[in-house]
Design a protein around this motif. Structure first.
Motif, short mmCIF file in Angstrom:
data_model
loop_
_atom_site.label_atom_id
_atom_site.label_comp_id
_atom_site.label_asym_id
_atom_site.label_seq_id
_atom_site.Cartn_x
_atom_site.Cartn_y
_atom_site.Cartn_z
N LEU A 1 0.83 -1.22 0.05
CA LEU A 1 -0.13 -0.09 -0.07
C LEU A 1 0.95 1.24 -0.03
CD1 LEU A 1 -2.72 1.53 0.25
CD2 LEU A 1 -2.59 1.50 2.86
N ALA A 2 0.46 2.25 -0.92
CA ALA A 2 1.65 3.39 -1.12
C ALA A 2 0.77 4.63 -1.28
CB ALA A 2 2.74 2.98 -2.16
N LEU A 3 1.51 5.66 -1.29
CA LEU A 3 0.82 6.93 -1.18
C LEU A 3 1.83 7.89 -2.05
CD1 LEU A 3 -1.54 8.72 0.03
CD2 LEU A 3 0.23 9.42 1.68
N CYS A 4 1.06 8.87 -2.77
CA CYS A 4 2.03 9.94 -3.35
C CYS A 4 1.05 11.15 -3.23
CB CYS A 4 2.04 9.69 -4.96
SG CYS A 4 2.75 11.06 -5.68
N GLY A 5 1.78 12.15 -2.59
CA GLY A 5 1.17 13.40 -2.15
C GLY A 5 1.23 13.70 -0.56
N ARG A 6 0.60 14.66 -0.19
CA ARG A 6 0.74 14.92 1.35
C ARG A 6 -0.74 14.87 1.66
NH1 ARG A 6 1.69 21.75 0.61
NH2 ARG A 6 -0.35 22.48 0.20
N LEU A 7 -0.74 14.74 3.03
CA LEU A 7 -2.08 14.31 3.77
C LEU A 7 -2.26 15.44 4.91
CD1 LEU A 7 -2.62 10.49 3.62
CD2 LEU A 7 -3.79 12.17 2.14
N GLY A 8 -3.45 15.89 5.34
CA GLY A 8 -3.68 16.59 6.47
C GLY A 8 -3.56 18.10 6.47
N TRP A 9 -3.03 18.59 5.31
CA TRP A 9 -2.98 19.88 5.20
C TRP A 9 -4.15 20.61 5.06
CZ3 TRP A 9 1.70 23.06 4.76
CH2 TRP A 9 2.98 22.18 5.05
N ALA A 10 -4.96 20.20 4.01
CA ALA A 10 -6.26 20.90 3.88
C ALA A 10 -7.05 20.78 5.04
CB ALA A 10 -7.00 20.31 2.55
N ALA A 11 -7.27 19.72 5.88
CA ALA A 11 -7.84 19.56 7.12
C ALA A 11 -7.61 20.42 8.07
CB ALA A 11 -7.86 18.21 7.68
N ALA A 12 -6.25 20.77 8.08
CA ALA A 12 -5.41 21.58 9.21
C ALA A 12 -5.97 23.00 8.82
CB ALA A 12 -3.96 21.56 9.16
N GLY A 13 -5.96 23.40 7.45
CA GLY A 13 -6.01 24.50 6.96
C GLY A 13 -7.81 25.04 7.21
N ALA B 1 -2.45 3.84 -3.61
CA ALA B 1 -2.52 2.62 -4.56
C ALA B 1 -1.94 1.48 -3.88
CB ALA B 1 -1.74 3.04 -5.91
N THR B 2 -2.22 0.32 -4.75
CA THR B 2 -1.50 -0.72 -4.39
C THR B 2 -0.59 -1.30 -5.48
OG1 THR B 2 -3.47 -2.21 -4.79
CG2 THR B 2 -3.26 -1.55 -2.65
N PHE B 3 0.35 -2.17 -4.97
CA PHE B 3 1.50 -2.50 -6.11
C PHE B 3 2.01 -3.95 -5.31
CE2 PHE B 3 1.82 2.04 -5.93
CZ PHE B 3 2.02 2.40 -7.32
N TRP C 1 6.45 8.16 -4.76
CA TRP C 1 5.49 7.36 -4.15
C TRP C 1 6.18 6.74 -2.91
CZ3 TRP C 1 0.28 5.97 -4.88
CH2 TRP C 1 -0.23 6.35 -6.20
N ARG C 2 5.58 6.46 -1.70
CA ARG C 2 6.27 5.75 -0.72
C ARG C 2 5.17 4.97 0.24
NH1 ARG C 2 4.02 10.78 0.63
NH2 ARG C 2 3.14 10.96 2.22
N ARG C 3 5.64 3.70 0.43
CA ARG C 3 5.08 2.70 1.23
C ARG C 3 4.38 3.17 2.44
NH1 ARG C 3 6.67 -3.76 1.93
NH2 ARG C 3 4.62 -4.30 2.96
N ILE C 4 3.31 2.82 2.99
CA ILE C 4 2.54 3.49 3.89
C ILE C 4 1.49 2.26 4.60
CG2 ILE C 4 2.09 5.66 3.26
CD1 ILE C 4 -0.96 4.88 2.92
N GLY C 5 1.96 0.98 4.06
CA GLY C 5 1.16 -0.21 4.60
C GLY C 5 0.92 -1.29 3.50
#
Length: 321
Positions: free
Chosen positions: A167-179, A279-281, A291-295
């Motif tokens: 399980l991988a991710l590309c991009g940032r998370l949490g910024w819009a919610a904080a904003g 995405a999953t690979f 892309w970086r693995r997150i799970g």
């Protein structure tokens, strides 16, 4: 004293066709646009023979506020959220169409600035604004339809993940919610966090790159990481486990969380509107740049877990909740 400030022209005074001329004249189109605005319909090249299509609607007071965001920001956001969906299918975005509704007394410059933002985001993605429609309504509503080209590849759907995949991710998370929290408290800084709420900045090339690298399933993270992973898990009939030690919590988010008495990890896990891609690979795939693995993908019927445990609380945004 009399007010010598001239009144701004409204869309009613400008007229439908005057407004259309104002937002289309002098704009450059990419090569994929064979016939742009000005006719009954546009003509867009589809070399693959298939077209990926996505539509989103943004309503004033629900998806944006003009006391929080400039019209240009709204325009950028309207285009970005649609093109992110196209990229999440592994397709290259090619063009967008715009449906715009607004009150008759809307200042014309609000609309021209909004469309300037649309064109700016379209150019960032290498696509054209090829047509659309304008109508009268009681509030400002923006609807965008985005098109994309699969370039000979199969679409990457939500249903291809298999146990053992990465399980991988590309991009940032949490910024819009904080904003959103910052704006809701009446603040306008830090600017980077606030602007993340005003308009996302998806990496449109990341979706096609993931497809080329063999992604088995993919989704645009619009409603919150856990919420959207839940859709992917359900479609693939698998479980997904997210490892928090692999999730980036930027120092700026930590600072904002400390100032507001909030846990920034909750923004990362459940905050929406950043439009990262998940995405999953296959297990031994080389992840594309960015892309970086997150799970990992786990066995069916285990749902979406965080560090191996069920998450307590809402997983993200839900309409009409």
């Amino acid at each position: 004293m009399p007010n010598d400030t001239p009144e701004k022209p409204t869309v009613a005074a400008t007229g439908e066709f005057g407004l259309i001329r104002a937002v289309t004249t002098g704009r450059r189109q990419p090569e994929s646009t064979l016939l742009g605005p000005g006719d009954d319909a546009a003509v867009v090249a589809a070399p693959d023979g298939r077209t990926v299509v996505s539509t989103d609607v943004l309503v004033q007071g629900v998806h944006f506020r003009l006391d929080w965001s400039a019209p240009e920001h709204v325009g950028r956001k309207a285009v970005a959220v649609n093109l992110a969906d196209v990229a999440a299918m592994g397709a290259r975005p090619t063009s967008v169409l715009v449906g715009l509704a607004c009150p008759a007394d809307t200042p014309t410059d609000v609309i021209t600035e909004l469309v300037d933002g649309m064109w700016g985001e379209a150019e960032r993605a290498g696509v054209g604004v090829v047509g659309g429609d304008v109508v009268r309504a009681d509030q400002l509503v923006v609807s965008v339809t985005a098109l994309g080209d699969l370039e000979g590849r199969q679409p990457v759907t939500r249903s291809g993940a298999r146990p053992g995949d990465i399980l991988a991710l590309c991009g940032r998370l949490g910024w819009a919610a904080a904003g959103l929290v910052v704006l809701g408290r009446g603040f306008r800084s830090p600017v980077g966090v606030v602007n993340a709420q005003r308009y996302p900045e998806p990496d449109y090339a990341a979706g096609p790159a993931a497809a080329v690298a063999g992604a088995t399933a993919m989704i645009d993270v619009s409603d919150g990481l856990l919420a959207d992973l839940g859709h992917l898990a359900a479609a693939s009939e698998v479980g997904l486990d997210v490892r928090t030690e692999r999730l980036e919590v930027h120092q700026r988010l930590r600072e904002v969380g400390q100032a507001l008495g909030a846990d920034p990890m909750s923004w990362v896990l459940t905050g929406g509107e950043d439009h990262a891609l998940a995405a999953t690979f296959p297990p031994f795939a080389d992840l594309p740049e960015g892309w970086r693995r997150i799970g990992s993908v786990t066995m069916p019927d285990t749902g979406v877990t965080v560090d191996g445990e069920p998450h307590n609380g809402e997983p993200g945004w839900q309409h009409w909740r």
